[in-house]
Scaffold this active site. Structure first.
Site, PDB file in Angstrom:
ATOM      1  N   ASP A  13       0.289  -4.746   7.660  1.00 26.74           N
ATOM      2  CA  ASP A  13      -0.619  -4.327   6.586  1.00 26.74           C
ATOM      3  C   ASP A  13       0.139  -3.630   5.453  1.00 26.74           C
ATOM      4  OD1 ASP A  13      -2.682  -5.315   8.092  1.00 26.74           O
ATOM      5  OD2 ASP A  13      -3.727  -3.411   8.338  1.00 26.74           O
ATOM      6  N   HIS A 134      -8.456  -2.856   3.743  1.00 33.35           N
ATOM      7  CA  HIS A 134      -7.672  -1.626   3.739  1.00 33.35           C
ATOM      8  C   HIS A 134      -8.565  -0.490   4.220  1.00 33.35           C
ATOM      9  CE1 HIS A 134      -4.547   1.128   2.642  1.00 33.35           C
ATOM     10  NE2 HIS A 134      -5.193   1.657   1.622  1.00 33.35           N
TER      11      HIS A 134
END
Length: 306
Positions: A13, A134
């Protein structure tokens, strides 16, 4: 290797958050420790991260961001419900509070998600392999319906559903992180049906909430994978060999971020500047972990290989 027992997608990520983070993510991919990344298109190094993905053939998805930094959509001005002081998003908990109080205008969420997908296409020249959220904003009530609809518009099939088997038994998690992780899991469980109705897909199981930062170790990754398999297959199926189970491992490896060339407009957060990112990178590169994969018939693959 014989037919794999587990097909493991390892996603890095926050690609595009920081050049040092990106460097670590690329190193992990080239070493065979990551199978793809999720790009923050409003990150400080999004442009150069996209160039790295193209150069090295790294499968890239969109890390949809509604909580950190500046928006991508030019029409979201200072009076937009998603925006706080200084023209920045409201933050991880600020966004959740505003959403719970009914202050978030969902058409703005739709507009920003579309803008981020358009920006991704500009950077990579194609649609993302997947879209996740996110700080897991994509599974929040209200947001998840808009999110799934926008993905359907763009023909994106894969997302992330952060429901981790046995999370409540992970007593090493600090109280604040544990509370947040369990809330994320509850929202993700509720999102499944709505995602399914709009044609989204995801791996059979997810892990990563219990193995972030300092909490990551080879043994905890091994245990999380075993719990994931047991959550999908019956005991009889496991004893008989069963089918291969697909599992996504969410990770955040890289080198510690430094100011001012990182973040999403506000500079790097404390977690990104800490040693914990490097700890994840070192763990994912550990030969002991890759020996474990081989011994346990775990094959790493990208989402696009499913």
């Amino acid at each position: 290797m014989n037919e794999p027992r587990v097909r493991l997608i390892v996603t890095g990520d926050d690609f595009g958050y920081c050049p040092l983070r990106d460097q670590g993510l690329v190193e992990a991919f080239l070493a065979g420790a990551l199978t793809g990344v999720s790009l923050l298109v409003n990150g400080a190094s999004a442009d150069t991260a996209a160039q790295l993905a193209r150069r090295h053939g790294i499968p890239a998805g969109l890390h949809a961001n509604l909580s950190e930094g500046r928006p991508v959509s030019p029409s979201l001005g200072s009076r937009a419900s998603l925006i706080g002081p200084g023209g920045f998003f409201l933050g991880k908990m600020g966004f959740r509070k505003a959403l719970a109080e009914g202050r978030v205008m969902l058409p703005e969420v739709r507009e920003e998600l579309r803008a981020q997908l358009s920006r991704f296409q500009d950077l990579l020249g194609q649609e993302p392999t997947h879209v996740d959220g996110h700080q897991h904003v994509h599974v929040l009530p209200g947001v998840r319906q808009v999110f799934a609809g926008v993905l359907r518009e763009h023909g994106v099939r894969y997302t992330r559903v952060p429901v981790e088997a046995g999370l409540r038994r992970c007593d090493w998690l600090e109280p604040q992180l544990r509370t947040f992780a369990l809330a994320v899991e509850e929202d993700a469980q509720a999102a499944k049906e709505e995602f399914k109705e709009l044609g989204l897909r995801w791996p059979d199981a997810f892990i990563g909430l219990s193995t972030m930062g300092k909490d990551m170790s080879v043994s905890r990754i091994e245990a999380a994978i075993e719990r994931a398999v047991e959550s999908v297959l019956s005991r009889e199926e496991i004893l008989q060999g069963g089918r291969a189970v697909t599992v996504e491992l969410m990770t955040h490896p890289g080198y510690p971020s430094v100011s001012p060339t990182s973040g999403c407009g506000e500079g790097p957060d404390a977690f990104s500047q800490s040693w914990e990112r490097l700890h994840e990178l070192q763990t994912l590169l550990d030969p002991a972990l890759h020996n474990s994969y081989r011994q346990r018939s775990i094959k790493l693959c990208a989402l696009e290989d499913l």
